[in-house]
Design a protein around this motif. Structure first.
Motif, PDB file in Angstrom:
ATOM      1  N   TRP A  26       0.895  -0.931   0.102  1.00  0.00           N
ATOM      2  CA  TRP A  26      -0.093  -0.174   0.133  1.00  0.00           C
ATOM      3  C   TRP A  26       0.800   1.329  -0.152  1.00  0.00           C
ATOM      4  O   TRP A  26       1.949   1.324   0.647  1.00  0.00           O
ATOM      5  N   THR A  27       0.407   2.365  -0.820  1.00  0.00           N
ATOM      6  CA  THR A  27       1.359   3.418  -0.934  1.00  0.00           C
ATOM      7  C   THR A  27       0.211   4.859  -0.606  1.00  0.00           C
ATOM      8  O   THR A  27      -0.619   4.854  -1.269  1.00  0.00           O
ATOM      9  N   ASN A  28       0.436   5.519   0.417  1.00  0.00           N
ATOM     10  CA  ASN A  28      -0.226   6.690   0.751  1.00  0.00           C
ATOM     11  C   ASN A  28      -0.064   7.822  -0.251  1.00  0.00           C
ATOM     12  O   ASN A  28       0.962   8.487  -0.222  1.00  0.00           O
ATOM     13  N   ARG A  29      -0.917   8.081  -1.179  1.00  0.00           N
ATOM     14  CA  ARG A  29      -0.795   9.268  -2.023  1.00  0.00           C
ATOM     15  C   ARG A  29      -1.395  10.436  -1.665  1.00  0.00           C
ATOM     16  O   ARG A  29      -1.373  11.425  -2.279  1.00  0.00           O
ATOM     17  N   ASP A  30      -2.110  10.472  -0.403  1.00  0.00           N
ATOM     18  CA  ASP A  30      -2.721  11.712   0.267  1.00  0.00           C
ATOM     19  C   ASP A  30      -1.781  12.375   0.826  1.00  0.00           C
ATOM     20  O   ASP A  30      -0.719  12.063   1.255  1.00  0.00           O
ATOM     21  N   ASP A  31      -2.120  13.661   1.071  1.00  0.00           N
ATOM     22  CA  ASP A  31      -1.133  14.531   1.793  1.00  0.00           C
ATOM     23  C   ASP A  31      -1.653  14.730   3.382  1.00  0.00           C
ATOM     24  O   ASP A  31      -1.197  15.542   4.005  1.00  0.00           O
ATOM     25  N   ILE A  32      -2.628  13.630   3.684  1.00  0.00           N
ATOM     26  CA  ILE A  32      -2.814  13.400   5.187  1.00  0.00           C
ATOM     27  C   ILE A  32      -2.535  11.957   5.328  1.00  0.00           C
ATOM     28  O   ILE A  32      -2.399  11.264   4.482  1.00  0.00           O
ATOM     29  N   PRO A  33      -2.344  11.643   6.723  1.00  0.00           N
ATOM     30  CA  PRO A  33      -1.844  10.272   6.961  1.00  0.00           C
ATOM     31  C   PRO A  33      -3.010   9.207   7.017  1.00  0.00           C
ATOM     32  O   PRO A  33      -4.315   9.680   7.126  1.00  0.00           O
ATOM     33  N   HIS A  34      -2.652   8.085   6.759  1.00  0.00           N
ATOM     34  CA  HIS A  34      -3.625   6.893   6.824  1.00  0.00           C
ATOM     35  C   HIS A  34      -3.020   5.637   7.338  1.00  0.00           C
ATOM     36  O   HIS A  34      -1.744   5.960   7.600  1.00  0.00           O
ATOM     37  N   THR A  35      -3.683   4.745   7.666  1.00  0.00           N
ATOM     38  CA  THR A  35      -3.185   3.445   8.243  1.00  0.00           C
ATOM     39  C   THR A  35      -3.926   2.294   7.261  1.00  0.00           C
ATOM     40  O   THR A  35      -4.890   2.563   6.688  1.00  0.00           O
ATOM     41  N   VAL A  36      -3.323   1.106   7.599  1.00  0.00           N
ATOM     42  CA  VAL A  36      -3.899  -0.226   6.788  1.00  0.00           C
ATOM     43  C   VAL A  36      -3.951  -1.174   8.079  1.00  0.00           C
ATOM     44  O   VAL A  36      -3.033  -1.561   8.460  1.00  0.00           O
ATOM     45  N   VAL A  37      -5.303  -1.387   8.260  1.00  0.00           N
ATOM     46  CA  VAL A  37      -5.401  -2.307   9.616  1.00  0.00           C
ATOM     47  C   VAL A  37      -6.298  -3.551   9.130  1.00  0.00           C
ATOM     48  O   VAL A  37      -7.528  -3.189   8.573  1.00  0.00           O
ATOM     49  N   SER A  38      -5.976  -4.669   9.289  1.00  0.00           N
ATOM     50  CA  SER A  38      -7.006  -5.680   9.166  1.00  0.00           C
ATOM     51  C   SER A  38      -6.995  -6.438  10.562  1.00  0.00           C
ATOM     52  O   SER A  38      -5.934  -6.833  11.062  1.00  0.00           O
ATOM     53  N   ALA A  39      -7.906  -6.322  11.227  1.00  0.00           N
ATOM     54  CA  ALA A  39      -7.992  -6.692  12.703  1.00  0.00           C
ATOM     55  C   ALA A  39      -7.567  -8.111  13.036  1.00  0.00           C
ATOM     56  O   ALA A  39      -8.128  -9.357  12.330  1.00  0.00           O
ATOM     57  N   GLY A  40      -6.590  -8.215  13.839  1.00  0.00           N
ATOM     58  CA  GLY A  40      -6.040  -9.534  14.092  1.00  0.00           C
ATOM     59  C   GLY A  40      -5.030 -10.115  13.060  1.00  0.00           C
ATOM     60  O   GLY A  40      -4.410 -11.101  13.180  1.00  0.00           O
ATOM     61  N   LYS A  41      -4.702  -9.325  11.926  1.00  0.00           N
ATOM     62  CA  LYS A  41      -4.014 -10.041  10.883  1.00  0.00           C
ATOM     63  C   LYS A  41      -2.805  -9.120  10.592  1.00  0.00           C
ATOM     64  O   LYS A  41      -1.821  -9.444  10.496  1.00  0.00           O
ATOM     65  N   PHE A  42      -3.192  -7.772  10.231  1.00  0.00           N
ATOM     66  CA  PHE A  42      -2.088  -6.826  10.077  1.00  0.00           C
ATOM     67  C   PHE A  42      -2.469  -5.443  10.374  1.00  0.00           C
ATOM     68  O   PHE A  42      -3.477  -5.391  10.561  1.00  0.00           O
ATOM     69  N   ARG A  43      -1.178  -4.632  10.706  1.00  0.00           N
ATOM     70  CA  ARG A  43      -1.445  -3.189  11.091  1.00  0.00           C
ATOM     71  C   ARG A  43      -0.484  -2.289  10.795  1.00  0.00           C
ATOM     72  O   ARG A  43       0.667  -2.912  11.336  1.00  0.00           O
ATOM     73  N   SER A  44      -0.448  -1.500   9.969  1.00  0.00           N
ATOM     74  CA  SER A  44       0.653  -0.483   9.324  1.00  0.00           C
ATOM     75  C   SER A  44       0.768   0.304  10.512  1.00  0.00           C
ATOM     76  O   SER A  44       0.012   0.633  11.431  1.00  0.00           O
ATOM     77  N   LYS A  45       1.767   0.937  10.458  1.00  0.00           N
ATOM     78  CA  LYS A  45       2.214   2.255  11.232  1.00  0.00           C
ATOM     79  C   LYS A  45       1.417   3.506  10.585  1.00  0.00           C
ATOM     80  O   LYS A  45       0.897   3.120   9.406  1.00  0.00           O
ATOM     81  N   THR A  46       1.238   4.245  11.257  1.00  0.00           N
ATOM     82  CA  THR A  46       0.768   5.787  10.612  1.00  0.00           C
ATOM     83  C   THR A  46       1.486   5.829   9.073  1.00  0.00           C
ATOM     84  O   THR A  46       2.596   6.323   9.314  1.00  0.00           O
TER      85      THR A  46
END
Ligand SMILES: [Cu+2]
Length: 112
Positions: free
Chosen positions: A58-78
């Protein structure tokens, strides 16, 4: 001896730089690895079907922060602008995920 004028040199240098930048990045990736972009509060594509063993980045192309979270599976940092998060799917199944900062942002990875 071949004398390069400025223009020829510029073209050669440009090609060499393009090759240096593009080739290693392509070689480092497996053929079936896939990308999801975050643009304007949307995961694109919102749904992916992949094979077990595939790495999704995943690549964040917005100019505000996002995360990528799948409960119990994976969690990105901000993820700040242009930050990336990768996860390799080693088990089949449906992985719903969302952005913990904007929970209306959702996506799905179907692994088979
Ligand atoms: Cu978000």
């Amino acid at each position: 001896m071949k004398i390069l004028n400025r223009r020829d040199f510029g073209v050669d240098l440009g090609l060499a730089l393009a090759a240096a930048i593009l080739l290693p990045a392509k070689k480092a990736r497996a053929d079936n690895d896939l990308d999801v972009h975050i643009d304007n509060f949307v995961f694109q594509p919102a749904e992916l079907k992949i094979k077990v063993g595939t790495t999704v980045t995943w690549t964040n192309r917005d100019d505000i922060p996002h995360t990528v979270v799948s409960a119990g599976k994976f969690r990105s940092k901000t993820l700040d602008t242009d930050d990336k998060f990768s996860f390799t799917f080693t088990n089949a199944g449906d992985y719903k995920y969302f952005c913990s900062l904007h929970p209306h942002m959702t996506g799905m990875i179907k692994v088979e």
